[in-house]
Design an enzyme around this catalytic site. Structure first.
Site, PDB file in Angstrom:
ATOM      1  N   ARG A 178       9.656 -25.374  -3.653  1.00 13.10           N
ATOM      2  CA  ARG A 178      10.604 -24.421  -4.242  1.00 13.10           C
ATOM      3  C   ARG A 178      11.966 -25.106  -4.322  1.00 13.10           C
ATOM      4  O   ARG A 178      12.105 -26.144  -4.952  1.00 13.10           O
ATOM      5  CB  ARG A 178      10.639 -23.130  -3.406  1.00 13.10           C
ATOM      6  CG  ARG A 178       9.289 -22.437  -3.264  1.00 13.10           C
ATOM      7  CD  ARG A 178       9.401 -21.088  -2.591  1.00 13.10           C
ATOM      8  NE  ARG A 178      10.196 -21.128  -1.362  1.00 13.10           N
ATOM      9  CZ  ARG A 178      10.392 -20.106  -0.556  1.00 13.10           C
ATOM     10  NH1 ARG A 178       9.839 -18.934  -0.836  1.00 13.10           N
ATOM     11  NH2 ARG A 178      11.121 -20.216   0.534  1.00 13.10           N
ATOM     12  N   MET A 185       4.350  10.505  -5.475  1.00 12.55           N
ATOM     13  CA  MET A 185       5.718   9.993  -5.382  1.00 12.55           C
ATOM     14  C   MET A 185       6.437  10.475  -4.128  1.00 12.55           C
ATOM     15  O   MET A 185       7.123   9.695  -3.459  1.00 12.55           O
ATOM     16  CB  MET A 185       6.509  10.387  -6.631  1.00 12.55           C
ATOM     17  CG  MET A 185       7.874   9.739  -6.720  1.00 12.55           C
ATOM     18  SD  MET A 185       8.750  10.172  -8.237  1.00 12.55           S
ATOM     19  CE  MET A 185       7.709   9.404  -9.480  1.00 12.55           C
ATOM     20  N   TYR A 237      -3.732  14.357  -7.249  1.00 10.70           N
ATOM     21  CA  TYR A 237      -3.891  13.853  -8.614  1.00 10.70           C
ATOM     22  C   TYR A 237      -5.249  13.167  -8.800  1.00 10.70           C
ATOM     23  O   TYR A 237      -5.712  12.426  -7.936  1.00 10.70           O
ATOM     24  CB  TYR A 237      -2.785  12.845  -8.942  1.00 10.70           C
ATOM     25  CG  TYR A 237      -1.426  13.451  -9.180  1.00 10.70           C
ATOM     26  CD1 TYR A 237      -1.202  14.308 -10.243  1.00 10.70           C
ATOM     27  CD2 TYR A 237      -0.363  13.136  -8.338  1.00 10.70           C
ATOM     28  CE1 TYR A 237       0.050  14.855 -10.464  1.00 10.70           C
ATOM     29  CE2 TYR A 237       0.897  13.667  -8.542  1.00 10.70           C
ATOM     30  CZ  TYR A 237       1.100  14.536  -9.624  1.00 10.70           C
ATOM     31  OH  TYR A 237       2.349  15.069  -9.833  1.00 10.70           O
ATOM     32  N   LYS A 239      18.681 -11.756   5.465  1.00 13.26           N
ATOM     33  CA  LYS A 239      18.657 -11.554   4.014  1.00 13.26           C
ATOM     34  C   LYS A 239      17.847 -10.316   3.666  1.00 13.26           C
ATOM     35  O   LYS A 239      17.114  -9.772   4.497  1.00 13.26           O
ATOM     36  CB  LYS A 239      18.047 -12.780   3.333  1.00 13.26           C
ATOM     37  CG  LYS A 239      16.581 -13.003   3.671  1.00 13.26           C
ATOM     38  CD  LYS A 239      16.014 -14.210   2.953  1.00 13.26           C
ATOM     39  CE  LYS A 239      14.510 -14.365   3.287  1.00 13.26           C
ATOM     40  NZ  LYS A 239      13.904 -15.473   2.538  1.00 13.26           N
TER      41      LYS A 239
END
Length: 376
Positions: free
Chosen positions: A133, A310, A262, A35
């Site tokens: 769950r 990023m 930054y 999955k």
């Protein structure tokens, strides 16, 4: 070559599968959990490799994942672990998928469609033995089974549950869940409801709880080279499958007192040789590792200085004088004698290896290779 890329070692994947096989023995089949794009490793190539290695079943979360595997030629039974929606029912019957069932309306949808099609739908009934769950609560199983016995076009192929603490050193709750699971299975026998497979063992169960193996085991994270936790009592010699690589874009000397990145979160305490590399949080590398993480350059560790941005990260390579522009850099995986593991990254980031793999694996530049034979 891309500026950054992920390599998936299929030979390591097969090695890990064989570790599962050695633990499960000949009695239990293997339901390989693929999955979430095989935990970021690439669902289709991974499933093909595992099918060739002898996987008996595959496990996915959603119906569309199962359909993608069928379209890729995967013929093994596929269990949809999260269950189905009404629009999935025709696909379940057409493609011979196995949905997890834990609600009466699931059964009604499948019964009606199967009756119209003149087929029998094969299902796996999920029981909640303590995870809290999905699943029929074990205390409510009797009435659910009584209702289920009225559906003539459903075949209960499997009965399963999920261990909540199998990766912890204290197995007390796992053994309580096993007791509740066996009690639930006895309710099927008492009602003469046949099933072929019982399964509850995830990776922690495969490694540490052999009495949980039953007719199927469901390895996930261990297939990809990570133990489910560092509390496993009897770990296996697993091989990491995923590597995150990039390259040095530029190297330059930065003067003492100058800031990097930054927010000026790093001020050079002395003249430093700084390498800027082509990877960032857009590539799944955690921003929280700003001024904390490390990368491998020329087989040596280089600390991250400044913020992870990023698309770029800056490294201190002052102590690696041979480092050069266009050098390969490894942020996850091995280079020379050094290795940075997903567990190491996860610990620094305050998360787990599963999340690291899923995030890094979203990189569209993913190469599948074999340790011995190169690119696959």
């Amino acid at each position: 070559m891309a500026l950054n890329w992920v390599e998936i070692d299929l030979a390591a994947l097969r090695h890990n599968f064989m570790q599962v096989r050695s633990r499960a023995g000949s009695r239990a089949g293997i339901l390989a959990v693929v999955k979430s794009d095989a935990y970021g490793h690439g669902m289709v190539p991974v499933a093909r490799e595992l099918a060739a290695a002898g996987a008996d079943f595959f496990g996915v979360s959603k119906c569309w994942e199962a359909l993608k595997l069928r379209s890729a030629g995967i013929a093994q039974p596929i269990l949809i672990l999260a269950g189905i929606e009404p629009e999935d029912v025709p696909h379940v019957l057409e493609k011979d998928l196995r949905p997890a069932v834990y609600r009466p309306d699931h059964c009604r949808w499948l019964e009606e469609a199967s009756r119209r099609a003149g087929k029998r739908a094969r299902i796996h009934l999920k029981i909640d033995t303590g995870m809290g769950r999905l699943g029929v609560p074990d205390r409510e199983l009797g009435p659910f089974l009584d209702q289920l016995m009225g559906f003539r076009h459903l075949e209960i192929e499997g009965v399963f549950s999920h261990l909540a603490t199998s990766d912890e050193a204290d197995k007390t709750f796992s053994h309580e869940q096993l007791h509740r699971f066996r009690t639930a299975l006895q309710m099927f026998h008492d009602r003469a409801i046949p099933f072929r497979y019982a399964h509850i063992a995830n990776s922690g169960g495969v490694l540490d709880i052999p009495e949980a193996h039953h007719q199927l085991v469901r390895p996930g994270i261990m297939l990809y080279g990570s133990p489910p936790s560092d509390e496993i009592r009897d770990p296996a010699p697993l091989k990491p499958v995923m590597t995150l690589k990039t390259k040095v874009l530029q190297i330059k000397w930065v003067a003492a007192g100058q800031s990097i990145g930054y927010g000026r979160t790093f001020i050079c305490p002395r003249p430093m040789r700084i390498a800027t590399i082509a990877v960032g949080y857009d590539d799944g590398y955690p921003r929280v590792l700003s001024n904390r993480g490390e990368a491998l350059v020329r087989g040596r560790r280089a600390p991250i200085v400044g913020r992870v941005s990023m698309n770029l990260i800056t490294l201190d390579v002052t102590h690696i004088p041979e480092a050069a522009e266009d050098d390969e850099v490894v942020l996850l995986g091995a280079q020379g004698p050094e290795r940075i593991t997903a567990e190491e990254i996860a610990e620094k980031a305050g998360t787990i290896s599963y999340e690291i793999y899923c995030a890094v694996g979203k990189n569209p530049q993913r190469l599948f290779c074999n340790q011995t034979n190169g690119l696959a």
